[in-house]
Write an enzyme that holds these catalytic residues in place. Structure first.
Site, PDB file in Angstrom:
ATOM      1  CB  SER A   1      -0.881   0.016   1.248  1.00  0.00           C
ATOM      2  OG  SER A   1      -0.084   0.228   2.399  1.00  0.00           O
TER       3      SER A   1
ATOM      4  CG  ASP B   1      -3.802  -2.920  -1.595  1.00  0.00           C
ATOM      5  OD1 ASP B   1      -4.746  -3.070  -2.390  1.00  0.00           O
ATOM      6  OD2 ASP B   1      -3.893  -3.132  -0.369  1.00  0.00           O
TER       7      ASP B   1
ATOM      8  N   GLY C   1     -10.643  -4.008   6.982  1.00  0.00           N
ATOM      9  CA  GLY C   1     -10.433  -3.962   8.425  1.00  0.00           C
ATOM     10  C   GLY C   1     -11.047  -5.133   9.172  1.00  0.00           C
TER      11      GLY C   1
ATOM     12  CB  SER D   1      -9.716 -10.203   6.616  1.00  0.00           C
ATOM     13  OG  SER D   1      -8.354 -10.055   6.246  1.00  0.00           O
TER      14      SER D   1
ATOM     15  CG  ASN E   1      -6.922  -7.430  -2.486  1.00  0.00           C
ATOM     16  OD1 ASN E   1      -6.588  -8.214  -3.364  1.00  0.00           O
ATOM     17  ND2 ASN E   1      -6.904  -6.129  -2.640  1.00  0.00           N
ATOM     18  CB  ILE E   2      -6.114 -11.827   2.878  1.00  0.00           C
ATOM     19  CG1 ILE E   2      -7.377 -12.483   2.308  1.00  0.00           C
ATOM     20  CG2 ILE E   2      -5.946 -12.153   4.366  1.00  0.00           C
ATOM     21  CD1 ILE E   2      -7.306 -13.969   2.137  1.00  0.00           C
ATOM     22  CG  ASP E   3      -3.162  -5.881   5.388  1.00  0.00           C
ATOM     23  OD1 ASP E   3      -2.358  -6.510   6.089  1.00  0.00           O
ATOM     24  OD2 ASP E   3      -3.063  -4.645   5.216  1.00  0.00           O
TER      25      ASP E   3
HETATM   26  O1  G3H Z   1      -6.753  -2.009   2.046  1.00  0.00           O
HETATM   27  C1  G3H Z   1      -5.816  -1.616   2.723  1.00  0.00           C
HETATM   28  C2  G3H Z   1      -4.751  -2.540   3.175  1.00  0.00           C
HETATM   29  O2  G3H Z   1      -5.186  -3.332   4.249  1.00  0.00           O
HETATM   30  C3  G3H Z   1      -3.501  -1.794   3.485  1.00  0.00           C
HETATM   31  O3  G3H Z   1      -3.601  -1.106   4.680  1.00  0.00           O
HETATM   32  O4  G3H Z   1      -2.963   1.252   4.176  1.00  0.00           O
HETATM   33  O5  G3H Z   1      -2.801   0.329   6.505  1.00  0.00           O
HETATM   34  O6  G3H Z   1      -1.205  -0.400   4.731  1.00  0.00           O
HETATM   35  P1  G3H Z   1      -2.583   0.097   5.037  1.00  0.00           P
HETATM   36  P1  13P Z   2      -8.884  -6.877   4.692  1.00  0.00           P
HETATM   37  O1  13P Z   2      -8.844  -5.662   5.565  1.00  0.00           O
HETATM   38  O2  13P Z   2     -10.219  -7.537   4.745  1.00  0.00           O
HETATM   39  O3  13P Z   2      -7.786  -7.830   4.989  1.00  0.00           O
HETATM   40  O4  13P Z   2      -8.698  -6.373   3.174  1.00  0.00           O
HETATM   41  C1  13P Z   2      -7.429  -6.082   2.659  1.00  0.00           C
HETATM   42  C2  13P Z   2      -7.490  -5.382   1.352  1.00  0.00           C
HETATM   43  O5  13P Z   2      -8.494  -5.300   0.681  1.00  0.00           O
HETATM   44  C3  13P Z   2      -6.235  -4.804   0.866  1.00  0.00           C
HETATM   45  O6  13P Z   2      -6.422  -4.086  -0.319  1.00  0.00           O
HETATM   46 ZN    ZN Z   3      -8.323  -3.136  -0.442  1.00  0.00          ZN
END
Ligand code: G3H
Ligand code: 13P
Ligand code: ZN
Length: 332
Positions: A56, A93, A192, A237, A277-279
């Site tokens: 990101s 991203d 989130g 997620s 997408n998974i974070d």
């Molecule tokens: O969709 C966003 C991702 O989870 C990245 O999050 O901007 O906190 O790195 P971030």
């Molecule tokens: P989550 O917050 O559900 O893991 O989504 C991550 C995401 O879409 C990153 O672009």
């Molecule tokens: Zn996203």
């Protein structure tokens, strides 16, 4: 200018074509540091899964762009050293400006997301088209993901109070006018750990929040308008309750956390959705492992002693995703 091929990376073109045909989805895992990257590569090599490494703009600011570029190169070499050359994409991203997209392409990204989903339709088209023109004219074709429809939650600097599903009647026109290689859509996922407000959910007998189902009818209409075209799901997620409980047990506070049930993601992965997408789940996995070490071993202060278990937990989680949810295991 560094081309992604010099780093040993690939774009998403073949990967997505195979995933759409094969009825599975490619994991797109975010990373910001070495331990996350190690877990992703270990999990994907062990499960023989192709992978998209997502960065990101926040991650870029956190980690430094030169370090990230060389970490991606290192990831390719690491997979090779582990004995299996999986295809690896380095993807921006939620790119929010043309300039950021250009900068990433120049520093070796093989794929870019330009997120104009918060803009009026025509402005989203114009910005996305401009990014596609730049990305596609490179000596080594860089693939571009656009977005239509707005996810609830926070997307970096893009925030939306509520989700607006993608309008199926717009998708053909958007793809044709912009030239995007894949399209992120909104069908009820969000970013989130709190994907839905408690009032949007029901509760089971144990008081656990049960989220409303994704809008598979909207996805089906989009697939009809764009047969075989790669579709992307953000905010995917599952927010495993074991992690939430463990984090709370060891002193954290994560009230009313709720994600997308795995069976819905499994269903999506079998459709034209070919990138998931998974974070947040990875953040939960690492945080639960780290909190456990701190509570059980308060004397510990060597980062390897808490980041190591966090890395092991993350690898385990991503192996599970590849094998049991996305169906990407064995596809590399
Ligand atoms: O969709 C966003 C991702 O989870 C990245 O999050 O901007 O906190 O790195 P971030
Ligand atoms: P989550 O917050 O559900 O893991 O989504 C991550 C995401 O879409 C990153 O672009
Ligand atoms: Zn996203």
């Amino acid at each position: 200018m560094t081309s992604y091929k010099e780093l040993g990376l690939v774009n998403t073109k073949d990967m997505f074509a195979k995933a759409v045909k094969g009825g599975y989805a490619i994991p797109a895992y975010n990373f910001n540091n070495m331990e996350q990257l190690q877990s992703i590569i270990l999990a994907c090599v062990e499960t023989k899964s192709p992978v998209i490494l997502q960065v990101s703009s926040g991650a870029r600011k956190y980690a430094n762009k030169n370090l990230l570029k060389n970490m991606a190169r290192g990831a390719v070499e690491y997979a090779h050293e582990l004995g299996y050359d999986i295809p690896i994409v380095l993807h921006l991203d939620h790119g929010d400006t043309y300039e950021l997209c250009v900068d990433c392409i120049e520093s070796g990204f093989s794929s870019i997301m330009i997120d104009g989903s918060h803009l009026p339709y025509d402005e989203n088209v114009a910005l996305t088209k401009k990014v596609c023109e730049y990305a596609h004219k490179q000596k080594d074709y860089v693939t571009v993901e656009g977005e239509l429809g707005v996810l609830a939650g926070v997307e970096d600097d893009v925030s939306a109070e509520e989700s607006h599903y993608t309008k199926p009647e717009e998708v053909q026109d958007f793809v044709k006018k912009t030239g995007v290689d894949s399209l992120a859509i909104s069908i009820g996922t969000s970013h989130g750990r709190q994907k839905f407000k408690p009032e949007q959910c029901t509760r089971n007998a144990d008081g656990i929040l049960i989220p409303p189902p994704l809008a598979f009818n909207v996805l089906a209409e989009i697939e009809k308008k764009l047969p075989g075209f790669p579709i992307v799901l953000h905010g995917s997620s599952s927010v495993p309750q074991e992690y939430v409980h463990e984090i709370e047990q060891y002193g954290g506070k994560l009230k009313d956390s709720v994600g997308i049930p795995e069976e819905q993601l499994r269903k999506a992965a079998k459709s034209a959705v070919c990138k998931i997408n998974i974070d947040s789940d990875g953040r939960l996995a690492m945080t639960s492992a780290i909190r456990k070490v701190f509570v059980e071993h308060p004397e510990e202060f060597d980062p390897r002693k808490y980041l190591g278990p966090a890395r092991d937990e993350l690898k385990k989680l991503y192996m599970h995703k590849n094998k049991e949810v996305l169906g990407s295991a064995g596809q590399a």
